[in-house]
Enzyme design. Structure first.
Site, PDB file in Angstrom:
ATOM      1  N   HIS A 211     -35.712   5.893  19.661  1.00  7.57           N
ATOM      2  CA  HIS A 211     -36.983   5.827  18.937  1.00  7.57           C
ATOM      3  C   HIS A 211     -37.381   7.176  18.352  1.00  7.57           C
ATOM      4  O   HIS A 211     -38.034   7.235  17.322  1.00  7.57           O
ATOM      5  CB  HIS A 211     -38.069   5.216  19.829  1.00  7.57           C
ATOM      6  CG  HIS A 211     -37.881   3.744  19.964  1.00  7.57           C
ATOM      7  ND1 HIS A 211     -37.193   3.181  21.015  1.00  7.57           N
ATOM      8  CD2 HIS A 211     -38.217   2.730  19.131  1.00  7.57           C
ATOM      9  CE1 HIS A 211     -37.140   1.878  20.838  1.00  7.57           C
ATOM     10  NE2 HIS A 211     -37.750   1.568  19.712  1.00  7.57           N
ATOM     11  N   GLU A 460     -33.328  -9.760  20.140  1.00 12.71           N
ATOM     12  CA  GLU A 460     -32.754  -8.432  20.409  1.00 12.71           C
ATOM     13  C   GLU A 460     -32.058  -8.366  21.769  1.00 12.71           C
ATOM     14  O   GLU A 460     -31.626  -7.310  22.200  1.00 12.71           O
ATOM     15  CB  GLU A 460     -33.817  -7.345  20.274  1.00 12.71           C
ATOM     16  CG  GLU A 460     -35.118  -7.583  21.009  1.00 12.71           C
ATOM     17  CD  GLU A 460     -36.182  -6.523  20.690  1.00 12.71           C
ATOM     18  OE1 GLU A 460     -35.861  -5.491  20.092  1.00 12.71           O
ATOM     19  OE2 GLU A 460     -37.343  -6.751  21.059  1.00 12.71           O
ATOM     20  N   ASP A 484     -31.696  -2.925  19.585  1.00  9.88           N
ATOM     21  CA  ASP A 484     -31.542  -3.351  20.977  1.00  9.88           C
ATOM     22  C   ASP A 484     -30.424  -4.369  21.131  1.00  9.88           C
ATOM     23  O   ASP A 484     -29.747  -4.394  22.158  1.00  9.88           O
ATOM     24  CB  ASP A 484     -32.864  -3.936  21.498  1.00  9.88           C
ATOM     25  CG  ASP A 484     -33.811  -2.841  21.924  1.00  9.88           C
ATOM     26  OD1 ASP A 484     -33.364  -1.924  22.627  1.00  9.88           O
ATOM     27  OD2 ASP A 484     -34.983  -2.870  21.515  1.00  9.88           O
ATOM     28  N   CYS A 531     -34.905  -6.322  11.334  1.00 12.11           N
ATOM     29  CA  CYS A 531     -35.841  -5.193  11.292  1.00 12.11           C
ATOM     30  C   CYS A 531     -35.326  -3.993  12.073  1.00 12.11           C
ATOM     31  O   CYS A 531     -36.021  -2.997  12.215  1.00 12.11           O
ATOM     32  CB  CYS A 531     -37.220  -5.607  11.793  1.00 12.11           C
ATOM     33  SG  CYS A 531     -37.241  -6.063  13.532  1.00 12.11           S
TER      34      CYS A 531
HETATM   35  C1  PEP Z   1     -34.782  -3.221  17.408  1.00  8.35           C
HETATM   36  O1  PEP Z   1     -34.560  -3.242  18.623  1.00  8.35           O
HETATM   37  O2  PEP Z   1     -33.896  -3.323  16.540  1.00  8.35           O
HETATM   38  C2  PEP Z   1     -36.159  -3.067  16.924  1.00  8.35           C
HETATM   39  C3  PEP Z   1     -36.471  -3.203  15.661  1.00  8.35           C
HETATM   40  O3  PEP Z   1     -37.109  -2.709  17.836  1.00  8.35           O
HETATM   41  P1  PEP Z   1     -37.225  -1.223  18.431  1.00  8.35           P
HETATM   42  O4  PEP Z   1     -36.302  -0.339  17.632  1.00  8.35           O
HETATM   43  O5  PEP Z   1     -38.631  -0.800  18.300  1.00  8.35           O
HETATM   44  O6  PEP Z   1     -36.785  -1.386  19.827  1.00  8.35           O
HETATM   45 MG    MG Z   2     -36.180  -3.414  20.003  1.00  4.50          MG
END
Ligand code: PEP
Ligand code: MG
Length: 594
Positions: A211, A460, A484, A531
């Site tokens: 992140h 995910e 994920d 996403c």
């Molecule tokens: C993902 O896991 O791809 C996602 C979009 O959520 P995050 O990156 O916030 O875990």
């Molecule tokens: Mg995620």
């Protein structure tokens, strides 16, 4: 002497600047320049705080009971001595007068310089004085927190990045761009740098889809993570080139290397200008397939950037960023219903009638609520498998209901999709839906208006991708979180640079789960989007189109580059090629040869 350090390319482009080393624990200290006419006031701010700490410690020493161990008095003497240390005082003055750093930044920079000298000392007793210095600096910072800088930050939001680059040639210290080098920065602290002046970022740790890396990418400035010991090898003020495309740092570059990278930098800027011309071009393939390009945002204030990049909505509002790092900012532990409601309304207003997908809070793993909670989580062996996302929400129904009510109320002001992260069990789905009904009933009882929401689930976790029919019974749309999904399918920690080479978006198992999710949604006429970071990776655009994806959500900085790929693609022809990639043992090789 010139040397290079290799890491993971996170955010494209070249940055050239002087290194600012920031200890992880100090990343939440404000960083800005003060006006030249106000540097004396800023020095005074440190002096007043330091004198107050001297008085405080002197008082503590005088009040020591007679039978207090004499080590205690000796320790206080050490602190008093450190507070009057010439090196600390003159260093802080230097950073403020000559570099125009704000007081807190000057103090922590000087602390880090001295701390390094302590680290190098042979004598164990002297080495341990580093901890005392840290305590003393912490006390001064705490004192200063009560007395904010009276001046406006001189430079915000990387406002003069371009002029700064020229500063390199002019050697005008004020215009020299700065690059931040740290062992690690939490996602919440990284977010603070959104409003800062750094031209690039380097961290020792982190994977490409950690992140911290995601937030760094959203800043749209060159960044390299997982550069192992960069923060040890690079010294304060070293000249550093960050090559965000190759994931390489060049420290103390020669003039020939500087000239070469200066050229690359200009090339990159030209390419961006070219891409900018696509802003108003609809995203459509050669064979007339319309594609939806949505934005991922962390804060409501990100919406102007999303619109400027031509996003047709927000596909992922990571609402957890409203919840994180609040303690260091002196805010309440969690945002209440009103605060959240206003934040969601701001995002909805910001998107001017376009849809906004608000994901319920995804706290946990590498997104701790605050630093202390982060430490507590570290105690768990596998925080990514622990109390995270919807599990965290369902463990605290009042907190979750507060968020649901805020989202429902905001939905009265515009088009809102409500997205739930990390679902895997039917029981979790049922509990979530029942809490949503409960939130509506509470609003009815209070007579508060709310609006309709489309309901979506993140796919995910592999188990979710393998039970799509269950999900499609309950949800209007699915959103594939590839970050994920890759982590959990391959058992590779997405934030661990030591296994980053195994974090493979093209692994046949990962592609199979993505392909099946897209196909099942398309077959049932349900919406499906990606996403995760894969949506903004131009090397994956053609494959995702070939698999039937027509909705991509990514950081605004990637939208135009992805659109360029879409405009050049023939989705019909890509279908059979994508099927071959999917059947291959080595999809990456096929992708490269396409
Ligand atoms: C993902 O896991 O791809 C996602 C979009 O959520 P995050 O990156 O916030 O875990
Ligand atoms: Mg995620």
């Amino acid at each position: 002497m010139t040397f290079s350090v290799h890491g993971l390319a996170v955010s494209r482009g070249i940055a050239i600047g002087r290194a600012v080393l920031v200890a992880s624990s100090r990343a939440d200290v404000a960083h800005y320049f003060v006006d030249a006419s106000k540097t004396d006031d800023e020095i005074m701010r440190v002096r007043v705080a330091r004198n107050a700490v001297i008085d405080e410690i002197t008082r503590i020493k005088l009040d020591l009971p007679k039978d207090a161990p004499h080590e205690l008095a000796a320790l206080l003497d050490v602190h008093l001595m450190l507070l009057q240390d010439e090196q600390l005082i003159t260093g802080v003055k230097h950073w403020i007068s000559d570099r125009h750093y704000n007081a807190e930044w000057a103090l922590t920079t000087q602390y880090e310089l001295i701390a390094r000298q302590f680290d190098d000392m042979e004598d164990e007793y002297l080495r341990e004085r580093k901890a005392d210095l840290e305590q003393v600096v912490e006390r001064i910072l705490r004192r200063m927190r009560g007395v904010a800088s009276p001046m406006q930050p001189l430079r915000q939001a990387g406002a003069s990045r371009k002029e700064s680059r020229q500063g390199l040639l002019l050697d005008d210290i004020e215009d020299v761009p700065l690059v931040l080098v740290a062992h690690d920065i939490s996602p919440a602290d990284m977010l603070q740098f959104k409003q800062s002046l750094f031209a690039g970022f380097v961290t020792d740790v982190g994977g490409k889809t950690s992140h911290t890396a995601i937030v760094a990418r959203s800043l749209d400035i060159p960044a390299v993570v997982g550069a192992r010991s960069a923060s040890q090898l690079i010294k304060q003020d070293d000249w550093v080139i960050i090559d965000g495309d190759a994931g390489v740092l060049i420290v103390d570059p020669s003039s020939i290397i500087l000239a070469e990278y200066g050229f690359k930098q200009r090339q990159g800027e030209l390419e961006r200008e070219r891409l900018n011309r696509l802003r108003h071009t609809p995203a459509m393939t050669i064979d007339g397939q319309r594609v939806e390009l949505l934005a991922n945002i962390e804060m409501p204030g990100d919406t102007p950037g999303a619109l400027a990049a031509g996003a047709v909505g927000v596909g992922l509002f990571r609402s957890e960023f409203l919840f994180m790092g609040r303690e260091s900012q002196g805010l309440g532990k969690l945002p209440d219903e009103e605060e959240q409601y206003l934040a969601y309304c701001k995002a909805i207003d910001g998107m001017q009638g376009l849809p906004v997908t608000i994901r319920t809070v995804d706290i946990g793993s590498d997104k701790p609520l605050d630093k202390l909670a982060g430490k507590a989580q570290d105690g768990h062996l596998n925080p990514a498998l622990g109390l995270r996302a919807i599990r965290w929400s369902l463990a605290d129904p009042p907190m979750f209901l507060t968020q649901l009510r805020a989202i429902l109320r905001a939905a009265a002001h515009g088009r809102v999709n409500l997205l739930v992260p990390m679902l895997v069990h039917a029981s979790e789905i049922r509990q979530t839906l029942s809490l949503l009904d409960h939130a509506r009933a509470e609003l009815d009882n209070r007579g508060v208006p709310y609006g309709p929401v489309q309901l979506g689930a993140m796919i995910e976790i592999p188990a979710a991708a393998l039970t799509l029919k269950l999900f499609l019974r309950y949800f209007d749309f699915l959103s594939i979180g590839t970050n994920d999904l890759i982590q959990y399918t391959l058992a590779i920690d997405r934030a661990d640079e030591s296994v980053a080479h195994l974090y493979d978006p093209c692994h046949p198992a990962v592609l199979r789960l993505i392909a099946d999710t897209i196909a099942e949604c398309n077959a049932q006429g349900k919406g499906v989007s990606v996403c995760g970071e894969m949506a903004g990776d131009v090397t994956m655009t053609r494959l995702l189109l070939g698999l039937g994806l027509r909705s991509f959500s990514m950081h605004p900085s990637q939208i135009l580059a992805v659109k360029q790929q879409i405009l050049r693609a023939d989705a019909g022809k890509l279908k059979s090629w994508a099927a071959r990639v999917l059947a291959s043992d080595d999809p990456a090789a096929l992708l490269q040869s396409a």
